[in-house]
Design a protein around this motif. Structure first.
Motif, PDB file in Angstrom:
ATOM      1  N   VAL A  40       0.997  -1.337   0.532  1.00  0.00           N
ATOM      2  CA  VAL A  40      -0.120  -0.270  -0.107  1.00  0.00           C
ATOM      3  C   VAL A  40       0.676   1.319   0.461  1.00  0.00           C
ATOM      4  O   VAL A  40       0.480   2.075  -0.430  1.00  0.00           O
ATOM      5  N   LEU A  41       1.843   0.932   0.929  1.00  0.00           N
ATOM      6  CA  LEU A  41       2.852   1.965   0.672  1.00  0.00           C
ATOM      7  C   LEU A  41       3.577   2.541  -0.339  1.00  0.00           C
ATOM      8  O   LEU A  41       3.563   4.323  -0.572  1.00  0.00           O
TER       9      LEU A  41
ATOM     10  N   VAL B  54       1.711   4.031  -3.012  1.00  0.00           N
ATOM     11  CA  VAL B  54       0.712   5.907  -2.464  1.00  0.00           C
ATOM     12  C   VAL B  54       2.123   6.400  -3.282  1.00  0.00           C
ATOM     13  O   VAL B  54       1.531   6.835  -3.850  1.00  0.00           O
TER      14      VAL B  54
ATOM     15  N   MET C 145       1.995   6.878  -6.804  1.00  0.00           N
ATOM     16  CA  MET C 145       0.458   7.154  -7.815  1.00  0.00           C
ATOM     17  C   MET C 145       1.223   8.315  -7.097  1.00  0.00           C
ATOM     18  O   MET C 145       0.484  10.171  -8.129  1.00  0.00           O
ATOM     19  N   ASN C 146       1.821   9.008  -5.973  1.00  0.00           N
ATOM     20  CA  ASN C 146       2.031  10.836  -5.398  1.00  0.00           C
ATOM     21  C   ASN C 146       3.461  11.045  -6.828  1.00  0.00           C
ATOM     22  O   ASN C 146       3.088  12.198  -7.027  1.00  0.00           O
TER      23      ASN C 146
END
Length: 217
Positions: free
Chosen positions: A27-28, A31, A34-35
């Motif tokens: 998940v990290l 993230v 996506m950033n």
């Protein structure tokens, strides 16, 4: 003998916790990716290629890596308000229903593992990690080079030229998760819904009713 009987559930529990940790790291990473894509689009007008494929593939890993631990701590989406209400007055009936539900869930997970195992084997065998390849470079004896060449032969997910990744890790995550989930449900059937398998997860009836309703403390 009793100690030996409880050692396997603890081992499976630790595997579930470890898989959950890997899922959280995924998940990290997602993230971060996506950033990076947001910044690349907004600042440099150059989108990060393959984000859609990465998100789709990562979701498969996240769901099936974290599912066993969700089952371990009794947080799988369910409707058990009735059982929580009758558990104090009719504990044997509630316990029987919990075990019955867990037995059905175990059967379902065994079916999932049985159905997905051939897909994993087929996807893994297309890489020819340990057999002579049908196409592509011949093995050179260099372990790392041969591994890269074999991975390039795998059935892949994604868009060629943009982002591709072998299918077999996702197949393995699904099959392994189903196996661990089936074992967890089996242990709940044998040892009961609330036992040593769920250390630190016991809650009051009021808290469990709130959790079942989706409330958080």
């Amino acid at each position: 003998m009793r100690q030996v009987a409880y050692s396997l559930p603890r081992l499976v529990r630790n595997v579930a916790i470890g898989a959950n940790a890997v899922g959280t790291l995924t998940v990290l990473v997602l993230v971060v990716v996506m950033n990076i894509d947001v910044v690349a689009r907004g600042v440099f007008h150059a989108p990060f290629l393959g984000v859609v494929e990465i998100v789709i593939f990562s979701m498969i890993l996240i769901v099936f890596l974290q599912l066993p631990d969700v089952i371990r701590v009794n947080r799988l989406t369910r409707s058990d308000g009735f059982l929580l209400l009758v558990r104090d007055r009719y504990p044997k009936f509630a316990d029987f229903m919990y075990r019955l539900i867990d037995a059905l869930a175990c059967t379902l997970m065994v079916a999932v593992a049985y159905a997905t195992w051939p897909a994993f084997v087929e996807a893994f065998e297309t890489c020819h990690y340990f057999t002579k390849p049908e196409f592509g470079p011949e093995p050179t004896g260099n372990v790392w080079r041969d591994f890269i060449d074999a991975t390039a032969r795998c059935h892949y997910f994604g868009t060629l030229g943009v982002f591709t990744v072998p299918w077999w890790p996702a197949n393995l995550a699904i099959t392994a998760s189903a196996v661990v989930c089936s074992l967890l449900f089996l242990f709940k059937v044998i040892f009961g819904h609330f036992d040593g398998l769920d250390e630190g997860t016991e809650h009051s009836d009021e808290q469990e009713l709130r959790d079942s309703a989706g409330e958080t403390s």
